[in-house]
Design a protein around this motif. Structure first.
Motif, mmCIF file in Angstrom:
data_model
loop_
_atom_site.group_PDB
_atom_site.id
_atom_site.type_symbol
_atom_site.label_atom_id
_atom_site.label_comp_id
_atom_site.label_asym_id
_atom_site.label_seq_id
_atom_site.Cartn_x
_atom_site.Cartn_y
_atom_site.Cartn_z
ATOM 1 N N SER A 73 0.861 -1.184 0.000
ATOM 2 C CA SER A 73 0.000 0.000 0.000
ATOM 3 C C SER A 73 0.896 1.232 0.000
ATOM 4 O O SER A 73 2.035 1.194 0.457
ATOM 5 C CB SER A 73 -0.934 -0.003 1.206
ATOM 6 O OG SER A 73 -0.189 0.001 2.401
ATOM 7 N N LEU A 74 0.367 2.301 -0.520
ATOM 8 C CA LEU A 74 1.127 3.536 -0.644
ATOM 9 C C LEU A 74 0.230 4.708 -0.280
ATOM 10 O O LEU A 74 -0.870 4.842 -0.806
ATOM 11 C CB LEU A 74 1.634 3.699 -2.090
ATOM 12 C CG LEU A 74 2.281 5.038 -2.433
ATOM 13 C CD1 LEU A 74 3.610 5.190 -1.697
ATOM 14 C CD2 LEU A 74 2.479 5.143 -3.940
ATOM 15 N N ASN A 75 0.703 5.517 0.630
ATOM 16 C CA ASN A 75 0.025 6.763 0.973
ATOM 17 C C ASN A 75 1.037 7.876 0.783
ATOM 18 O O ASN A 75 2.214 7.710 1.110
ATOM 19 C CB ASN A 75 -0.438 6.754 2.431
ATOM 20 C CG ASN A 75 -1.482 5.707 2.687
ATOM 21 O OD1 ASN A 75 -2.612 5.842 2.246
ATOM 22 N ND2 ASN A 75 -1.114 4.649 3.380
ATOM 23 N N VAL A 76 0.584 8.997 0.266
ATOM 24 C CA VAL A 76 1.470 10.136 0.043
ATOM 25 C C VAL A 76 0.980 11.293 0.902
ATOM 26 O O VAL A 76 -0.199 11.654 0.872
ATOM 27 C CB VAL A 76 1.489 10.557 -1.446
ATOM 28 C CG1 VAL A 76 2.412 11.754 -1.657
ATOM 29 C CG2 VAL A 76 1.909 9.387 -2.330
ATOM 30 N N GLY A 77 1.898 11.845 1.664
ATOM 31 C CA GLY A 77 1.583 13.001 2.484
ATOM 32 C C GLY A 77 2.607 14.088 2.252
ATOM 33 O O GLY A 77 3.696 13.834 1.734
ATOM 34 N N TYR A 78 2.231 15.279 2.584
ATOM 35 C CA TYR A 78 3.180 16.390 2.524
ATOM 36 C C TYR A 78 3.003 17.220 3.786
ATOM 37 O O TYR A 78 1.966 17.178 4.441
ATOM 38 C CB TYR A 78 2.989 17.232 1.257
ATOM 39 C CG TYR A 78 1.688 18.002 1.209
ATOM 40 C CD1 TYR A 78 1.647 19.343 1.591
ATOM 41 C CD2 TYR A 78 0.515 17.403 0.776
ATOM 42 C CE1 TYR A 78 0.463 20.052 1.550
ATOM 43 C CE2 TYR A 78 -0.675 18.105 0.737
ATOM 44 C CZ TYR A 78 -0.690 19.434 1.123
ATOM 45 O OH TYR A 78 -1.862 20.133 1.088
ATOM 46 N N PHE A 79 4.044 17.924 4.147
ATOM 47 C CA PHE A 79 3.967 18.723 5.359
ATOM 48 C C PHE A 79 4.661 20.057 5.170
ATOM 49 O O PHE A 79 5.686 20.169 4.531
ATOM 50 C CB PHE A 79 4.536 17.958 6.569
ATOM 51 C CG PHE A 79 5.931 17.412 6.398
ATOM 52 C CD1 PHE A 79 7.027 18.081 6.931
ATOM 53 C CD2 PHE A 79 6.149 16.220 5.728
ATOM 54 C CE1 PHE A 79 8.309 17.578 6.781
ATOM 55 C CE2 PHE A 79 7.428 15.702 5.581
ATOM 56 C CZ PHE A 79 8.509 16.394 6.109
ATOM 57 N N GLY A 80 3.989 21.071 5.694
ATOM 58 C CA GLY A 80 4.476 22.439 5.746
ATOM 59 C C GLY A 80 4.138 22.905 7.146
ATOM 60 O O GLY A 80 4.659 22.377 8.127
ATOM 61 N N ASP A 81 3.208 23.836 7.267
ATOM 62 C CA ASP A 81 2.730 24.232 8.600
ATOM 63 C C ASP A 81 1.992 23.060 9.250
ATOM 64 O O ASP A 81 2.025 22.887 10.455
ATOM 65 C CB ASP A 81 1.796 25.436 8.515
ATOM 66 C CG ASP A 81 2.536 26.734 8.195
ATOM 67 O OD1 ASP A 81 3.780 26.745 8.250
ATOM 68 O OD2 ASP A 81 1.861 27.729 7.885
ATOM 69 N N ASP A 82 1.296 22.262 8.456
ATOM 70 C CA ASP A 82 0.571 21.085 8.911
ATOM 71 C C ASP A 82 0.861 19.958 7.917
ATOM 72 O O ASP A 82 1.591 20.161 6.945
ATOM 73 C CB ASP A 82 -0.936 21.391 8.965
ATOM 74 C CG ASP A 82 -1.707 20.423 9.845
ATOM 75 O OD1 ASP A 82 -1.085 19.498 10.414
ATOM 76 O OD2 ASP A 82 -2.934 20.568 9.954
ATOM 77 N N ALA A 83 0.301 18.803 8.141
ATOM 78 C CA ALA A 83 0.518 17.663 7.247
ATOM 79 C C ALA A 83 -0.814 17.199 6.689
ATOM 80 O O ALA A 83 -1.817 17.174 7.401
ATOM 81 C CB ALA A 83 1.198 16.531 8.014
#
Length: 168
Positions: A20-30
């Motif tokens: 399985s693959l999940n993509v997240g990104y984070f700056g001030d929040d995620a």
């Protein structure tokens, strides 16, 4: 980094379809995004809330049945923000001990959950290298320090090597 994320996604979906693959990104929040939205992701001007990124990844992995849980974190920034009492606490000057300690605590929580963090740091500033090495030590994970030119090579080698490892 977007090109590498897309290529890694393609590798996983075609060569390892049971993963399985999940993509997240984070700056001030995620936040999470769909693989198809990676090319349209815009970054900045944000702070770097690494703690929130690790929390998000840990929450996503907690519900997975796969025995081999890992986070691939690609970053070019230092942890400079956390949420504290519902408010964004940020400090872009140096490494703030409050932010660093909470981020390291989250890396330790990942280790307790059996989640390995592999960090790809796209900078070679000595103080950031030291932080990433400490994060890797706390988690029992790995760290790679690369330029954008060699980022994909490191990520693919690590993913395939980990697929060959036997998990007990």
């Amino acid at each position: 980094a977007k090109q590498v994320a897309l290529a890694l996604s393609e590798l996983i979906m075609t060569q390892y379809p049971k993963d399985s693959l999940n993509v997240g990104y984070f700056g001030d929040d995620a936040k999470t995004i769909e693989v198809k939205d990676i090319p349209y992701l815009r970054v900045g001007p944000f702070h770097t809330n690494t703690k929130a990124g690790l929390e998000l990844a840990q929450n996503l992995l907690r519900n997975q049945k796969h025995p081999n849980k890992q986070i691939f974190m690609i970053t070019d920034g230092k942890p400079s923000a956390i949420f504290e009492n519902g408010h964004l606490y940020k400090n872009s000057v140096g490494l703030d001990p409050k932010i660093i300690n909470q981020t390291l605590d989250e890396a330790a929580a990942c280790k307790r959950s059996g989640i390995v963090i592999t960090t790809f740091m796209v900078t070679q500033d000595p103080y950031l290298v030291n932080f990433v090495e400490e994060l890797s030590q706390v988690n029992g994970g790995r760290a790679y320090f690369s330029s954008l030119d060699s980022l994909g090579e490191f990520i693919f080698e690590d993913y395939v090597r980990n697929k060959r490892r036997s998990v007990r």
